[in-house]
Design an enzyme around this catalytic site. Structure first.
Site, PDB file in Angstrom:
ATOM      1  N   ASP A 111       0.824  -1.196   0.000  1.00 53.87           N
ATOM      2  CA  ASP A 111       0.000   0.000   0.000  1.00 53.87           C
ATOM      3  C   ASP A 111       0.869   1.262   0.000  1.00 53.87           C
ATOM      4  O   ASP A 111       2.096   1.203   0.068  1.00 53.87           O
ATOM      5  CB  ASP A 111      -1.014  -0.018   1.153  1.00 53.87           C
ATOM      6  CG  ASP A 111      -0.355  -0.072   2.518  1.00 53.87           C
ATOM      7  OD1 ASP A 111       0.742   0.488   2.678  1.00 53.87           O
ATOM      8  OD2 ASP A 111      -0.944  -0.672   3.442  1.00 53.87           O
ATOM      9  N   LEU A 112       0.224   2.405  -0.064  1.00 47.47           N
ATOM     10  CA  LEU A 112       0.899   3.687  -0.268  1.00 47.47           C
ATOM     11  C   LEU A 112       2.026   3.926   0.721  1.00 47.47           C
ATOM     12  O   LEU A 112       3.124   4.344   0.339  1.00 47.47           O
ATOM     13  CB  LEU A 112      -0.137   4.819  -0.166  1.00 47.47           C
ATOM     14  CG  LEU A 112       0.398   6.251  -0.278  1.00 47.47           C
ATOM     15  CD1 LEU A 112       0.902   6.522  -1.692  1.00 47.47           C
ATOM     16  CD2 LEU A 112      -0.680   7.252   0.117  1.00 47.47           C
TER      17      LEU A 112
END
Length: 213
Positions: A111-112
């Protein structure tokens, strides 16, 4: 002499995945949308086979035959999304790859705000196979959390845990060090469900401020 049935090529969705166009699932969706042509005819059935010399087009662009399967290791920094196109306009992993890289897909995602090892391949079929839970790859993470974890609660993760109705498999978790208000943990797991580490640790009352695979 014996009669032999000539060997057929790959099904077209698999061929597109091996060519790095998309995952097999996405390639199958392209077929239903009428975006794929074989020898200038729209492909209407997923059981269509591509043979040497055939011309395959997606959205009018000719797709080159799959190259040999290759695998790359990429260190993903914090702040990149693992997608080819982000509707929010954030920078993606694929925009930061070195010049000259062929089209690749990721095997799984980070994820980010997660960082660390991300596997990339030019073979979408391989990516799909390695993403399956049945593959059983061991994934190792280091997590920095706020607070001091309960050793007994960490040890209990080895039996698996259910969080908000989602069952997560066994996780081997241990406390590495404590630095001020933060603790570093090591975790090993085989499933790798979406945001698994963050959700399981949040279930234990621990906020992850840094996550490295």
């Amino acid at each position: 002499m014996t009669d032999e049935t000539p060997a057929r090529g790959d099904r077209i969705a698999k061929w597109l995945a091996r060519a790095g166009v998309a995952s097999r699932r996405d390639a199958e969706r392209m077929l239903t949308e009428g975006r794929v042509r074989l020898n200038n005819a729209v492909v209407t059935h997923p059981a269509t086979f591509v043979e040497p010399g055939d011309i395959v087009q997606v959205d009018g662009a000719v797709i080159g035959a799959p190259e040999r399967t290759r695998l790359w290791r990429y260190h993903k920094p914090d702040g990149l999304v693992t997608t080819h196109r982000d509707p929010e306009g954030r920078q993606t992993v694929f925009e930061r790859l070195p010049p000259g890289m062929p089209r690749v897909v990721s095997i799984g995602r980070l994820d980010l705000t997660s960082e660390g090892l991300l596997l990339l391949t030019n073979d979408g079929a391989l990516a799909r196979r390695l993403e399956l839970p049945s593959t059983g790859w061991l994934r190792r993470y280091r997590a920095r959390v706020n607070g001091r974890p309960d050793p007994a609660a960490l040890a209990a993760l080895a039996k698996g845990v259910t969080v908000d109705g989602v069952r997560y498999g066994p996780i081997e978790a241990g406390l590495d060090s404590v630095r001020g208000d933060n603790s570093w943990l090591s975790l090993s797991l085989r499933e790798g469900k979406n945001r698994e580490v963050r959700r399981v640790l949040a279930h234990l009352g621990l906020h992850v401020s840094r996550l490295i695979r």
